[in-house]
Design a protein around this motif. Sequence first.
Motif, mmCIF file in Angstrom:
data_model
loop_
_atom_site.group_PDB
_atom_site.id
_atom_site.type_symbol
_atom_site.label_atom_id
_atom_site.label_comp_id
_atom_site.label_asym_id
_atom_site.label_seq_id
_atom_site.Cartn_x
_atom_site.Cartn_y
_atom_site.Cartn_z
ATOM 1 N N SER A 173 -12.609 81.352 26.071
ATOM 2 C CA SER A 173 -12.612 80.348 25.014
ATOM 3 C C SER A 173 -12.279 81.009 23.688
ATOM 4 O O SER A 173 -12.281 82.228 23.557
ATOM 5 C CB SER A 173 -13.992 79.687 24.916
ATOM 6 N N ILE A 209 -15.564 75.227 29.996
ATOM 7 C CA ILE A 209 -14.474 75.964 30.630
ATOM 8 C C ILE A 209 -14.286 75.492 32.061
ATOM 9 O O ILE A 209 -13.171 75.233 32.518
ATOM 10 C CB ILE A 209 -14.761 77.475 30.598
ATOM 11 N N ASN A 267 -10.056 74.020 22.796
ATOM 12 C CA ASN A 267 -10.431 74.814 23.954
ATOM 13 C C ASN A 267 -10.252 74.049 25.256
ATOM 14 O O ASN A 267 -10.027 74.644 26.296
ATOM 15 C CB ASN A 267 -11.881 75.275 23.824
ATOM 16 N N ARG A 288 -12.595 72.208 32.103
ATOM 17 C CA ARG A 288 -11.176 72.342 31.814
ATOM 18 C C ARG A 288 -10.396 72.742 33.058
ATOM 19 O O ARG A 288 -9.358 72.177 33.375
ATOM 20 C CB ARG A 288 -10.995 73.408 30.732
ATOM 21 N N ILE A 298 -16.391 75.877 18.845
ATOM 22 C CA ILE A 298 -17.007 76.387 20.054
ATOM 23 C C ILE A 298 -18.193 77.293 19.748
ATOM 24 O O ILE A 298 -19.174 77.346 20.477
ATOM 25 C CB ILE A 298 -15.965 77.175 20.873
ATOM 26 N N PHE A 357 -7.360 84.707 24.569
ATOM 27 C CA PHE A 357 -7.574 83.333 25.016
ATOM 28 C C PHE A 357 -6.220 82.665 25.228
ATOM 29 O O PHE A 357 -5.970 82.034 26.257
ATOM 30 C CB PHE A 357 -8.384 82.593 23.960
ATOM 31 N N ARG A 401 -16.386 84.964 28.852
ATOM 32 C CA ARG A 401 -16.158 83.584 28.455
ATOM 33 C C ARG A 401 -15.891 83.432 26.970
ATOM 34 O O ARG A 401 -15.193 82.506 26.564
ATOM 35 C CB ARG A 401 -17.262 82.644 28.910
ATOM 36 N N THR A 402 -16.377 84.316 26.150
ATOM 37 C CA THR A 402 -16.072 84.145 24.724
ATOM 38 C C THR A 402 -14.855 84.951 24.298
ATOM 39 O O THR A 402 -14.166 84.579 23.368
ATOM 40 C CB THR A 402 -17.276 84.545 23.855
ATOM 41 N N ILE A 425 -20.691 76.391 26.880
ATOM 42 C CA ILE A 425 -19.312 76.892 26.847
ATOM 43 C C ILE A 425 -18.792 77.014 28.276
ATOM 44 O O ILE A 425 -17.699 76.577 28.602
ATOM 45 C CB ILE A 425 -19.240 78.258 26.133
ATOM 46 N N LYS A 449 -13.677 81.081 20.073
ATOM 47 C CA LYS A 449 -14.876 80.609 19.397
ATOM 48 C C LYS A 449 -14.601 80.008 18.028
ATOM 49 O O LYS A 449 -15.379 79.219 17.521
ATOM 50 C CB LYS A 449 -15.921 81.722 19.318
#
Lengths: 511, 309, 323, 364
Positions: A350, A415, A359, A418, A403, D233, A345-346, A411, A352
């Motif tokens: 996303s 996500i 994001n 989104r 973020i 990303f 996830r980081t 977070i 950061k």
Amino acid sequence: MNSYEYILEMRNINKRFKNLVANDNITFRVRPGTVHALIGENGAGKSTLMNILTNIQTPDSGEIYIRGELVEFKNPLDAVRHGIGMVYQEFMTFQGMSVLDNIIVGFEQKNGMFIDYKESRRKVEEICKKYNFNIPLDALVNDLPIATLQQVEIIKVLYRNADIIILDEPTSVLTPQGVQGLLDAIRFLVKQGKTVIFITHKLKEVLEISDDITILKNGRVTGVLSAKETNELELARLMVGREVMLQINKPQCKTGDVVLIVSNLKVKDSAGVIRVKNASFKVHAGEIVGISGIAVSGQKALVEAIVGLSTAEKHGEIIFCGRNITDETIANRRKMGMGYIAQDRTGIGSNKEGTIWENAIMGYHRVKGFKRKHLLDFNDINAFTNKIIDEYAVKTQGIGDKIKTLSGGNIQKLIAGREFLQNQKLLIIEDPTRGIDVGSVEFIWNRIIQMAQVGVAVLLISHDLNEVMQLSDRILVMYNGSIIEHPNSKVLTEEQIGLMMLGGVIDEVGN
Amino acid sequence: MMTMLGILFGSVTWSATFRLSTPIILTSVGGSFNKHTGVFCIAFECFMLSAAFFAAWGSYLTGSPYMGTLFAILAGLLLAAIFGMFVLNFKANPMIVSIAMNFGAWAVTTLLLTEIFGVRGYFHSPKIVNFSPIDIPVLREIPYINEVLNNQIILVYIAYISVVVGTIIMYKTPFGLRLRTIGINEIGAQTAGVNILKYKWIGLAIMGIMSGLGGAYLPLSGLSMFSENMSSGRGFLAFAAILVSKGNPVKAALISILFAYTNALTFTLTSYGIPSQLLQMFPFIAVIIVLMIGNLRNLSLTPVIEASE
Amino acid sequence: NSEPATAEPVASDEKTIAKKAVYITTSPLGNDFTDLIWSGFKELEKEGWEVKCIEVKEASEYPEQIRAMAAQGYTAMFTMFDELSNVALDLADELAEQYPDLHIFLLDTYMEHDKANVTSVTVDPFESSFVAGYVAAHMTDKKDIGWIGHKDILKVHRFRDGFIAGVQYADLGKNVITAFTGDPFDPVKGQETAKTMIKNNDIDIIYQSAYLGGPGVISACAEAGIKCIGVDNWQGYIDPCVFWSAVKSMDVAVKTLAEGHVSGKQYATSINFDIASGGAVYDQRDAGNIPEHLLLKVNQLIDDIKSGKVDVYKGFEQYKLNY
Amino acid sequence: MKLEINGEAKSAMLKYCISIGLTLVFGCILITAQGEKPLRAMGYILQGSFGSVMNIGNTIRWIISSLLVGAAATIAFKSGVANMGIEGQIYIGALSAAVIGYSIELPPGLHAIACLLVASIMGMLYALIPALLRLYFKINELITTLVLNFIAKDLTEYITMWVIMGGQQAANGSASIATPRILKSAQLPIIIKSTTANIGIFIALAVLLIVAFFYKYTLEGYELTQIGQNMNFARMGGVNITRSFLMAFLISGFISGLCGGIEITGAYYRFTSSFSNNLGWDGIMIARVSNNNPIAVIFVSIIWGGLKQGAMNMERMTSLNRLIVIIIQMLFVLFVSIDYDSIINKWKSKMELKKPDYNGGMNI
Ligand SMILES: Nc1ncnc2c1ncn2[C@@H]1O[C@H](COP(=O)(O)OP(=O)(O)OP(=O)(O)O)[C@@H](O)[C@H]1O
Ligand SMILES: Nc1ncnc2c1ncn2[C@@H]1O[C@H](COP(=O)(O)OP(=O)(O)OP(=O)(O)O)[C@@H](O)[C@H]1O
Ligand SMILES: [Mg+2]
Ligand SMILES: [Mg+2]
């Protein structure tokens, strides 16, 4: 036989990060030769407490006693000298180095100025033999499966002569068989006189393996229990502070048209190794299809090919809403209604360094609404971002925040918001709740089910077999690059699926 | 007229290569240690140039090239410490610090040249005592080898020895193993009991010392002089060598030798009437070609960009 | 060294021109040639002139520096080397309008132009290199003679070809081997170029026009025990192996020109301080370094060049400048 | 969004104030050590940079190039491209502008535009080389661009001398390695008489404003920012990484080439070998000092140009050497690079720890 009651005693530990109190006057005691579980929500302060114990962080105040004696650590090495060893949640492996180097670094056997590889190897082999580990010492760690890496980490700790072994969320990456293997190993370690501190979010395991349990909430101890005298519900209540549904009641959804057809898919990774072999399956609208498999059995490559992060080999096909998308760009796939929640996830999910709104629109920024011609439409962006924040309960101060100031759970909610709020046809979700506390897990699970109910096709890839079993209508097992589908997967038990994940064959009725 | 083979493999070209590679090898071997601790640095031009100045000054003051070299090493150390203070203590962006230091070094050495020696441009004096070539009796009997390897100054031998020693330290000692882990996984190294900050400082110190040696070669290799911008981009070559070799001393040395060799070739080729501007491009084109060949296995016809480290 | 120049208004009296001379150079003081020229200014200073040296670093600042010094009331402006002089020439009309007393001397630059307030001043290295070539041809015991320049550019070719012309003129069957270091500021490359040349060829003399690479060439010659010919200024001080220097008497030129300008002398658009106009091509300190009979021959040659009996440009007509 | 701007602006202000303060202190020490009065020297710097119309004009001349290289570097670094090759791209652009400027005849205005356009495109094409090497061979552009700088300098010199001038004397007999002078029609109009301040300043300002607008308000700008911050990303979000990376690289090269073109058509009027040193590095420093913020680049460029110009005046008016100003400039860059936020935080938390009445943060 011991002159002390507790092999480890942490008294009145306080630790603050700016205005955040991570450890608030915590007292934590561990009896020798036991498995002591440390549980609590995300951000409860577990890792911080352990980091203080291993002297990665220094406490603001508090005392540590080991074998009844007050100790003062000046650096992480001191902690190691006192027999404390930790297996971290994020493994501390060194890519590009051999297993042996990984194990001995910092505590090499020396021969004058040089590393005595012969002696080092002998010592490591001795430990492997004693504790029944079978590891190729000369392999590079990059090539090893996660379960093996974990064993490497445990050997590393043993090699350093640790008596108190801390395992931080060790089971989240393992198959049921792997978990059992680990629990057996833990039992064996305890039998050999070691003491184990076990951190996890999985209450079942806690009850199965541990002797004592300490529960943290908001940096404080909310309970110290004996495993024999408690149950999952009580633990969950002490952790979260309210009643938590541990069992999701998933209503049967009406499945609709086929949304995704994968046929004969073959995917190579960047090194040219075939990761997915002739995979074929379908996902219908309103259906949650779970894929489980042990690490590196090809799920990652499969997902990347479906999402478009990597290209599949020519002869296979991915058909999405009736259209062959094998060679489509990611942007087009997204435009057609494919949502994706990445496992990392980081790193992927996303940015950061970016703000919340940056994001929140990624992947959909080219959608009408977020833009007028080539310009960003900030009205719409603000409205949408605020909608996520409200509907998905993202705890933040403003949509211009970075973020990196959010917690992992928040977070993940951002996500999810989104990807879920975009009228998708298909959602590809990887490990949506990894490392997230029970409260948030419940939240996200419910949202996933809601999505299916409104007719979205969901492909759920998770290392957490429990999650897959709770949520999915159908379960596919991935083994060594191939997809194995059991005609009636809902009847299978965890153990049977676990067996399939390891390449076993289960017949139709489940034998 | 010499044959092409004579130029490519002749002892003249190779002995020049041997010497010319020295400052670059010394600096890049030192920089490799720093590279492994994960500290980005392109300030080699600064280290070498300043070291060259102090080597000249030290030798001028004391009449001994060894003392001059000591001065150079101290200058290298000091500058590495300044770099470390900004980057490690003040968390400054290493790229800005490097660029600023490179230009600052030019300004400072030029200013010192005026202040100390009262001259501009360059300072030449017989009082700047050079290293004298070392005659190794064993080599004297072997014809080709003698011409290439024998009768060089001590720094040349130190450079090549440093490649071997550096490799052994890097890959065979606990120190090297720990050092290398930092660049790979800093927190991991910390949990292995490695004092990261200490190792980063040691890496910087090695870089400073070695760049100091590399810089000292320039004025003391027989020139008895210091001139403005004497390092002439060698710091950047060293940087390129470190980057291409990913911090492996042997590979870094090979890249340095490639630079030196292509440069040495031009000294002969220039007598054949090839425009010197074309010859000057040689080493740079060579390094691009080497990179292309080295990366052939990465060649993909559908371009995909991976995030670089 | 020089006091800050206060921007006095330019003297309004038509007859007297302020004794202010500025030296704007792209090449900083500290090499033999610029130092040599600066010594001319030092002479002027002794006679009550206000002098200033401006070292310009980047081409982009040239016009600005030239304008600023004109604005500060300097009347004799000496710019050095072609890049800078080109810029000065471009500004000549503009400056002529604003500063009628100003005369610009483009030092060591040959340019064809029609600006009345500009004089391009050359001390053509061709002649001194020619003489050096003549000396080298006589002094060598070998068949070949070496020459090393810094960059493969026109300016440096004049040294090279003048030298070759001189060697050919001596007519002793000697051949010149040439090389470039490629970098005017890198003495290490100068040293290595010379070492390579010495090893590849059987030579005992090298003439260097390698700028800051020069000391590198000289030290390589010294180490190999061969002779070297220096350039621009007397370079015997660097090492005794430099037995001859092809000097350019630019210091004398500067002093003569500046004094001429304030005394109202009008100058042509270009002037060459060649042998014919009294320029020296070698330093007296070197006279004892060559056999007496050769010195006589050399002096004879210089006289012949002066009288026009010997045309140094014979066979190298493209270098002949039209004064 | 308000919050972000305020917070960042505040810490940026703090950073610049502290750095300027520190630079002044060290600068004064340096100047005093050289036996000058700091105030007098600084006065001359100010006077030289902004003291008269002519001085302002000359300062503008520096600001133009600072702005453009700053823009080129900002675009690259903001978008995750390590373009160290601005210098080389400037050289290629400059030579191209000179060639178009002298060799063809076009109406005034149009001619200048043609020069700048060709310069920009050539700069862009030169940036294409490392971009392709990265795309197809995965060679880190950090090395290739660095190396291509050296190549560009030698190559332009070679072309000028051997191809354009045929190894012969320059057109006016001078021995410098230079192209013929560009035609009047190709020269950028001067905006302040007797200086080299030319309309390039408007071009440069326009470029920066466009860049600022681009990154703040456009889709592509958003995408490039995301790539610069986290490439994976952006890829996950469907951004065409390859195209965007190439685009950022090429735009950066384009602006570098433009910078070279403006240098020629606005200031030199002919290409001369080794006409600039450092411009490329200046750009990287300016961009970094400005924290890759295009608007900050404008302010930093003004300071940068002013210092450069003022330094020359100081050198003319005092016994000080301009090197002092270069050192001061470097000190400024060094001080700005310091992460004051983290130092202050560290210091604050140290102070807090010392508070005796700490009781677990209960009463916060
Ligand atoms: N670098 C940081 N700067 C400011 N605040 C931070 C930073 N890192 C974390 N925080 C704050 O700390 C809190 C928890 O962060 P963390 O990521 O550790 O939580 P977590 O344990 O993963 O929680 P969960 O995953 O359950 O949301 C958040 O409220 C966040 O705002
Ligand atoms: N270095 C840090 N700087 C600021 N805040 C931190 C830091 N480390 C931890 N925290 C904060 O301290 C709190 C406790 O974090 P800790 O990592 O101990 O939680 P945890 O119980 O281990 O959570 P998880 O289950 O997610 O691992 C969190 O809110 C976190 O944001
Ligand atoms: Mg967490
Ligand atoms: Mg944790």
